[in-house]
Design an enzyme around this catalytic site. Structure first.
Site, PDB file in Angstrom:
ATOM      1  N   HIS A  44       1.342  10.335  -1.081  1.00  0.00           N
ATOM      2  CA  HIS A  44       0.204   9.419  -0.937  1.00  0.00           C
ATOM      3  C   HIS A  44      -0.539   9.270  -2.266  1.00  0.00           C
ATOM      4  O   HIS A  44      -1.740   8.990  -2.269  1.00  0.00           O
ATOM      5  CB  HIS A  44      -0.738   9.918   0.154  1.00  0.00           C
ATOM      6  CG  HIS A  44      -1.689   8.891   0.696  1.00  0.00           C
ATOM      7  ND1 HIS A  44      -1.359   7.570   0.904  1.00  0.00           N
ATOM      8  CD2 HIS A  44      -3.004   9.008   1.089  1.00  0.00           C
ATOM      9  CE1 HIS A  44      -2.400   6.917   1.389  1.00  0.00           C
ATOM     10  NE2 HIS A  44      -3.414   7.758   1.506  1.00  0.00           N
ATOM     11  N   ASP A  83      -2.923  11.201   6.759  1.00  0.00           N
ATOM     12  CA  ASP A  83      -3.096  10.952   5.331  1.00  0.00           C
ATOM     13  C   ASP A  83      -4.134  11.878   4.697  1.00  0.00           C
ATOM     14  O   ASP A  83      -5.017  12.415   5.369  1.00  0.00           O
ATOM     15  CB  ASP A  83      -3.553   9.510   5.093  1.00  0.00           C
ATOM     16  CG  ASP A  83      -2.448   8.495   5.305  1.00  0.00           C
ATOM     17  OD1 ASP A  83      -1.379   8.872   5.834  1.00  0.00           O
ATOM     18  OD2 ASP A  83      -2.661   7.320   4.967  1.00  0.00           O
ATOM     19  N   ASP A  84      -4.020  12.008   3.385  1.00  0.00           N
ATOM     20  CA  ASP A  84      -5.047  12.556   2.481  1.00  0.00           C
ATOM     21  C   ASP A  84      -5.105  14.067   2.399  1.00  0.00           C
ATOM     22  O   ASP A  84      -5.840  14.604   1.560  1.00  0.00           O
ATOM     23  CB  ASP A  84      -6.451  12.037   2.833  1.00  0.00           C
ATOM     24  CG  ASP A  84      -6.606  10.552   2.593  1.00  0.00           C
ATOM     25  OD1 ASP A  84      -5.647   9.928   2.099  1.00  0.00           O
ATOM     26  OD2 ASP A  84      -7.679  10.008   2.908  1.00  0.00           O
ATOM     27  N   HIS A 102      -6.139  10.873   9.689  1.00  0.00           N
ATOM     28  CA  HIS A 102      -6.398  11.662   8.492  1.00  0.00           C
ATOM     29  C   HIS A 102      -6.663  13.112   8.896  1.00  0.00           C
ATOM     30  O   HIS A 102      -7.532  13.356   9.750  1.00  0.00           O
ATOM     31  CB  HIS A 102      -7.601  11.120   7.727  1.00  0.00           C
ATOM     32  CG  HIS A 102      -7.408   9.730   7.205  1.00  0.00           C
ATOM     33  ND1 HIS A 102      -7.558   8.620   8.009  1.00  0.00           N
ATOM     34  CD2 HIS A 102      -7.071   9.282   5.977  1.00  0.00           C
ATOM     35  CE1 HIS A 102      -7.318   7.529   7.277  1.00  0.00           C
ATOM     36  NE2 HIS A 102      -7.025   7.898   6.055  1.00  0.00           N
ATOM     37  N   HIS A 139      -5.262   8.976  -4.966  1.00  0.00           N
ATOM     38  CA  HIS A 139      -5.611   7.895  -4.055  1.00  0.00           C
ATOM     39  C   HIS A 139      -6.186   6.641  -4.726  1.00  0.00           C
ATOM     40  O   HIS A 139      -7.155   6.060  -4.236  1.00  0.00           O
ATOM     41  CB  HIS A 139      -6.610   8.402  -3.010  1.00  0.00           C
ATOM     42  CG  HIS A 139      -6.586   7.668  -1.695  1.00  0.00           C
ATOM     43  ND1 HIS A 139      -7.121   6.406  -1.535  1.00  0.00           N
ATOM     44  CD2 HIS A 139      -6.100   8.013  -0.483  1.00  0.00           C
ATOM     45  CE1 HIS A 139      -6.981   6.014  -0.283  1.00  0.00           C
ATOM     46  NE2 HIS A 139      -6.348   6.975   0.381  1.00  0.00           N
TER      47      HIS A 139
END
Length: 481
Positions: free
Chosen positions: A356, A305-306, A447, A360
């Site tokens: 995503h 993620d991210d 991540h 966020h």
């Protein structure tokens, strides 16, 4: 810590009735963030010109976030070579806000109270010639009033100096500038004349209040005042735009260069330092579709993620290629915009690229229009980079409800194994977390913005491969079960 069962991780296919989402990642409805990063405006007067961050050589986006619903935060700011003093100012402000939030919400929070969220996102205002401008937008749900504040940071490459927003105006012209602002603010609904005079008469208060100013595309100066700055909170944030003819004589030499570079941008940003090229991803083009049959072999889906992040994502792609492992990347839109080359490399190597959100936020706290904006804008950036729109999204913090599902046709994906790598920057600990919890058809959350998480991957791949695990994308896992 939130835990997730296998069934929702793999089978949340979103088989509900979905409403139509926006077509291109933007929305003109009144509850959607406008082009300048402020919510609640259907039309942006004198808009600030947009900047393509992928053209900034050596750009690094500094990101930090949690996936823990009881401690929801996400912060980001850019690190541009040559603008170290400006980066240091942003880092100081972001870390101060984050430290206070984590101390109050994550460590001292009252059990049973609804979690509050901190979100700090960034927007480039100018990145041209010898000037750089960035706006940080902070949404702090633990703060008073709306918790929304904005600050602009400026860098003067000619003088090799960081400038505050008020540095756009010449010192000898600030009294005239303040008088013009007061004239436009007085009489507005909710503006407190006494508070206005007190704020603008004191130099320190003036600098603090006038911390968000930018040149508009037509050469005017747009001044944003946070909610409650010079008026009652109910009045909301206030915006004043001074036209080019009025503001130009009052601009500092730096402000004049910002004005020129905003109206007629140079081909590139040059802050007078040699650029260190960002490592390119050496991942090869995937050789055909993945034919792994997860009914017959032990499969697992690693998800990251991210990102993308430079250089971490490029390093990760190298590790995955060495083991012919495929993974799923749930990318944040503002990072996709900064590093489309890394997203393109992910797709070419046979990995899956998912959505995503743009910056966020907890999607369950947004309106349907805002949810659609967050997801559509990110999907558009992914499609522009890879030529293919995503089909999956991972809701930040795993927070999803019927309103979120109804705002998109993307299929939500949660997880079975949470490494908590955002909390523990320890490569061995992250690797052990995955290795000890790995199970057939599991979905692992990691991540790729954390160097220690990327450093854990070789040990994970080596150990689990020896145990017979095959690394596949989430969509492949779902399709073959």
């Amino acid at each position: 810590m939130r835990t997730h069962a296998l069934v929702p991780s793999l089978l949340l296919l979103g088989a509900l009735s979905f409403t139509a989402a926006c077509s291109s990642g933007s929305d003109s409805s009144s509850d959607v963030t406008d082009a300048d990063g402020r919510p609640g405006s259907s039309a942006t007067p004198s808009p600030v010109r947009t900047v393509d961050p992928s053209k900034i050589k050596g750009l690094r986006i500094v990101s930090h976030s949690s996936e823990q619903s009881s401690c929801p935060f996400a912060t980001s700011y850019p690190d541009v070579p040559g603008a170290e003093a400006m980066t240091a100012a942003m880092r100081k402000d972001v870390e101060k806000r984050l430290t206070g939030f984590r101390s109050g919400q994550c460590e001292d929070g009252t059990p049973g109270t609804p979690p509050r969220e901190l979100n700090i996102s960034h927007q480039f205002l100018v990145a041209s010639g010898d000037v750089l401008g960035v706006r940080l937008r902070t949404q702090d749900h633990s703060a008073a009033a709306s918790g929304l504040s904005t600050t602009t940071y400026w860098y003067d490459g000619k003088a090799d100096a960081y400038r505050t927003a008020l540095g756009l105006v010449a010192e000898g012209s600030r009294d005239a500038f303040i008088t013009a602002l007061e004239d436009r603010l007085k009489g507005r609904e909710g503006v407190d004349a006494a508070a206005l005079d007190d704020t603008f008469s004191d130099p320190a208060s003036r600098t603090a209040a006038l911390d968000d100013m930018a040149i508009t595309a037509d050469g005017g100066l747009r001044v944003n005042l946070d909610r409650g700055e010079v008026g009652v909170p109910a009045a909301g944030a206030l915006t004043v735009v001074l036209p080019r003819k009025t503001i130009t004589p009052w601009l500092s030499a730096f402000g004049q260069r910002v004005q020129r570079q905003t109206m007629t941008p140079s081909p590139s940003l040059d802050l007078g330092v040699p650029h260190t090229s960002t490592p390119t991803a050496p991942a090869p083009t995937a050789s055909g579709d993945d034919n792994t049959d997860c009914k017959k072999v032990t499969c697992i889906a690693l998800t990251f993620d991210d990102g993308p992040a430079a250089p971490e994502t490029a390093t990760l792609l190298t590790y995955l290629a060495q083991y012919k492992a495929r993974a799923t990347f749930f990318t944040v839109g503002q990072n996709v915009a900064a590093h489309p080359d890394l997203v393109r490399a992910e797709a070419r190597a046979g990995h899956e690229v998912g959505n995503h959100s743009w910056n966020h936020p907890d999607l369950t706290k947004l309106t349907p229009g805002q949810i659609a904006f967050q997801l559509n804008r990110t999907s558009a950036a992914i499609e522009a980079a890879t030529g293919k729109a995503p089909t999956l999204f991972r809701p930040p913090y795993g927070a999803v409800n019927a309103r979120v599902k109804a705002a998109t046709t993307l299929s939500p994906v949660l997880w079975d194994v949470d490494t908590e790598d955002w909390k523990y920057p320890d490569a061995d600990k992250v690797a052990r977390s995955v290795i000890t919890k790995a199970r057939r058809n599991g979905v692992v959350l990691m991540h790729d913005i954390h160097p220690t998480s990327v450093a854990a991957v070789p040990q994970i791949l080596r150990t689990l491969s020896a145990r017979g695990f095959h690394f596949v994308t989430v969509s492949h896992l779902r399709a073959t079960l």
